[in-house]
Write an enzyme that holds these catalytic residues in place. Structure first.
Site, short mmCIF file in Angstrom:
data_model
loop_
_atom_site.label_atom_id
_atom_site.label_comp_id
_atom_site.label_asym_id
_atom_site.label_seq_id
_atom_site.Cartn_x
_atom_site.Cartn_y
_atom_site.Cartn_z
N LYS A 1 -12.13 -9.54 -3.26
CA LYS A 1 -10.67 -9.34 -3.33
C LYS A 1 -10.14 -10.01 -4.61
O LYS A 1 -10.90 -10.28 -5.52
CB LYS A 1 -10.00 -9.91 -2.07
CG LYS A 1 -10.41 -9.17 -0.79
CD LYS A 1 -9.94 -7.73 -0.82
CE LYS A 1 -10.38 -6.97 0.42
NZ LYS A 1 -10.15 -5.53 0.31
N GLN B 1 -9.27 2.02 -0.31
CA GLN B 1 -9.05 2.37 -1.72
C GLN B 1 -10.06 3.42 -2.17
O GLN B 1 -9.70 4.37 -2.87
CB GLN B 1 -9.16 1.11 -2.60
CG GLN B 1 -8.02 0.14 -2.34
CD GLN B 1 -8.12 -1.13 -3.14
OE1 GLN B 1 -9.10 -1.36 -3.84
NE2 GLN B 1 -7.11 -1.97 -3.03
N ARG C 1 -13.38 -7.20 -11.11
CA ARG C 1 -13.60 -6.59 -9.78
C ARG C 1 -14.45 -5.32 -9.85
O ARG C 1 -14.42 -4.59 -10.84
CB ARG C 1 -12.25 -6.33 -9.11
CG ARG C 1 -11.55 -7.66 -8.80
CD ARG C 1 -10.27 -7.49 -8.06
NE ARG C 1 -10.48 -7.00 -6.72
CZ ARG C 1 -9.49 -6.61 -5.90
NH1 ARG C 1 -8.24 -6.68 -6.32
NH2 ARG C 1 -9.75 -6.19 -4.69
N SER D 1 0.84 -1.22 0.00
CA SER D 1 0.00 0.00 0.00
C SER D 1 0.86 1.26 0.00
O SER D 1 0.59 2.22 -0.72
CB SER D 1 -0.89 0.02 1.24
OG SER D 1 -1.80 -1.04 1.21
N ASP E 1 -6.69 -8.06 4.77
CA ASP E 1 -5.89 -8.86 3.83
C ASP E 1 -5.30 -10.12 4.47
O ASP E 1 -4.70 -10.94 3.78
CB ASP E 1 -4.75 -8.01 3.26
CG ASP E 1 -5.26 -6.94 2.31
OD1 ASP E 1 -6.39 -7.09 1.79
OD2 ASP E 1 -4.54 -5.96 2.09
N GLY F 1 -5.79 -3.95 -7.74
CA GLY F 1 -6.98 -3.13 -7.46
C GLY F 1 -6.60 -1.78 -6.90
O GLY F 1 -7.24 -0.76 -7.21
C1 S3P Z 1 -5.65 -1.34 0.12
C2 S3P Z 1 -6.91 -1.38 0.68
C3 S3P Z 1 -7.66 -2.63 0.90
C4 S3P Z 1 -6.74 -3.86 0.82
C5 S3P Z 1 -5.84 -3.80 -0.36
C6 S3P Z 1 -4.94 -2.57 -0.28
C7 S3P Z 1 -4.99 -0.04 -0.07
O1 S3P Z 1 -8.66 -2.76 -0.09
O2 S3P Z 1 -7.52 -5.03 0.77
O3 S3P Z 1 -5.01 -4.95 -0.42
O4 S3P Z 1 -3.77 -0.01 -0.33
O5 S3P Z 1 -5.68 1.00 0.05
P1 S3P Z 1 -10.14 -2.14 0.09
O6 S3P Z 1 -10.05 -0.68 0.08
O7 S3P Z 1 -10.90 -2.67 -1.09
O8 S3P Z 1 -10.63 -2.68 1.39
#
Ligand code: S3P
Length: 436
Positions: free
Chosen positions: A342, A169, A122, A22, A315, A94
């Site tokens: 996911k 996200q 997704r 992240s 995660d 994602g």
């Molecule tokens: C992430 C947020 C999470 C996480 C992903 C990384 C990020 O997703 O599952 O691996 O870096 O902001 P979501 O925002 O869909 O929960």
């Protein structure tokens, strides 16, 4: 590529797992839009973060490296990105796609975002909805899925967005679009989620308010290039924390791990299950809390996982399900419907593998019930999901027979060299080229 993991063994030694995914993504994004140079160390050279690097190169940003985790980004300023000559391919990531949507919605030029088979399936409506309210024009494929065509030249206006789901996200996408919007953009979330975007924006000198659960910023400011030291990814460390907890006679030190309180749900859950985990050398590195983590094996017990910990460990559930399989008694997870969207439907993928290994489980709409017990051996499908592959590799430590794990190529998205690193600590893992 597939993993063959022999049963048994224990985990010993010291390791520094790769950089946080992240934070790595965000370092490229903010560095690219800053004025001046940003230097990064500890960058994750996994495929996901490299997809973000490639996208910003395509948008006209000069990036040196990454080489051994070191990278230099020559920022072009908030208004300096240029139209890419091709579609931007975000691979499996994602995070890249959803955060980039926020950035690209604010540009004068148009863009198109695509990804691999998993990413193309997704949900993206969750970012399209708030961005459209801000004034963006985005056309998606069926059901709000990629490809995403983002029109240039929209003038964005600040909004308040009350997030319908706990998603860092979506929160980050809206805040990043807010950099390009007229006036104030603010968000509230149903439960706290990772706050790396907020911390890093402040690190780049951008003013951000957080009051009474509302995070807000005003558009039109400036990001100033800085130095970033990316801590190790607690999500990667989680595989080893569970490995050392479940394999009798283990002792493991994980160094320089990011322990941001919005990410440490896995430690809280494992401790509630009886794990022997100690943090030391706690310090702050570039605005992010970091610590060394010592893990000794322990007998785990099943628990009802507190709902407020779910977004803080989102995660880490695949490997926590392995901990539950090795625990005495029943573990119940509810309120985790986000796991279904996911890289794979992680409730379904994990349930299938657990059943293959003889672990009794019951799938719920928003979670799973797992009864701890013996783990046999067998062949596991990963649905091309990196965290499913690594979780079942760890399960072999307590299995009666070999575990063969199919389609492990995606492990390289988040944890390159997982097999070599874990082999060095005692996991009896071999990898070999395998067909589909
Ligand atoms: C992430 C947020 C999470 C996480 C992903 C990384 C990020 O997703 O599952 O691996 O870096 O902001 P979501 O925002 O869909 O929960």
């Amino acid at each position: 590529m597939e993993f063959l993991v022999a049963p048994g063994g224990s985990i010993h030694g010291e390791a520094r797992v790769p950089g946080d995914k992240s934070i790595s993504h965000r370092s490229v994004m903010l560095g690219a839009m800053a004025t001046g140079e940003t230097s990064v160390k500890g960058f994750l050279q996994g495929e996901d973060a490299l997809a973000t690097v490639a996208a910003f190169r395509a948008l006209g940003v000069e990036i040196e490296g990454p080489r051994k985790g070191a990278m230099r980004i020559r920022g072009v300023g908030l208004r300096g990105l240029r139209e890419a000559s091709t579609r931007l391919d975000m691979g499996n990531s994602g995070t890249s796609m959803r955060l980039l949507c926020g950035i690209l919605a604010g540009q004068e030029f148009s863009s198109e975002l695509v990804g691999d088979a998993s990413l193309m399936g997704r949900p993206m409506q969750r970012v399209i909805t708030p961005l459209t309210r801000m004034g963006a024009t985005i056309v998606s494929g069926d059901g709000g899925r990629p490809p995403l065509k983002i029109s240039g030249g929209s003038s964005l206006r600040g909004i308040h967005y009350d997030l319908p789901m706990a998603s860092a996200q979506v929160k980050s996408c809206v805040l990043l679009a807010g950099l390009f919007a007229e006036g104030e953009t603010s968000v509230t979330e149903p439960a706290p989620t990772r706050d790396h975007t907020e911390r890093m924006l402040r690190g780049f000198g951008y003013e951000l308010q957080s009051r009474d659960g509302v995070t807000s910023l005003r558009g039109g400011g400036q990001l100033r290039g800085c130095e970033i030291d990316v801590p190790s990814d607690i999500s990667s460390a989680a595989f080893l924390m569970v490995a050392a907890s479940i394999a009798p006679g283990s002792e493991l030190l994980l160094t320089h791990v990011g322990v941001n309180p919005t990410r440490t749900g896995v430690i809280s859950i494992l401790k509630l299950m009886g794990a022997d985990i100690t943090l030391s050398n706690e310090r702050e590195v570039g605005g992010e809390p970091v610590a060394d983590i010592f893990v000794r094996s322990a007998s785990l017990r099943g628990i009802d996982i507190p709902r407020d910990l779910v977004p803080l460990a989102i995660d880490e559930f695949p490997v926590l399900f392995i901990a539950a399989a090795c625990a005495e008694g029943r573990t119940v997870l509810r309120g985790a419907e986000e796991l279904r969207v996911k890289e794979s439907d992680r409730i379904a993928s994990m349930a299938e593998g657990l059943t293959t290994l003889g672990v009794s489980n019951e799938v719920l709409d928003d979670g799973i019930i797992i009864d701890g017990g013996p783990i046999s051996g067998g062949t596991i499908r990963t649905f091309h999901d990196h965290r499913i592959a690594m979780s079942f590799a760890v399960a072999a430590l307590r299995a009666e027979n070999e575990i063969r794990i199919l389609d492990c190529d995606h492990v390289a998205t988040s944890f390159p060299d997982f097999d070599a690193l874990t082999r060095g600590l005692g996991l009896q893992i071999a990898s070999r080229d395998g067909g589909e």
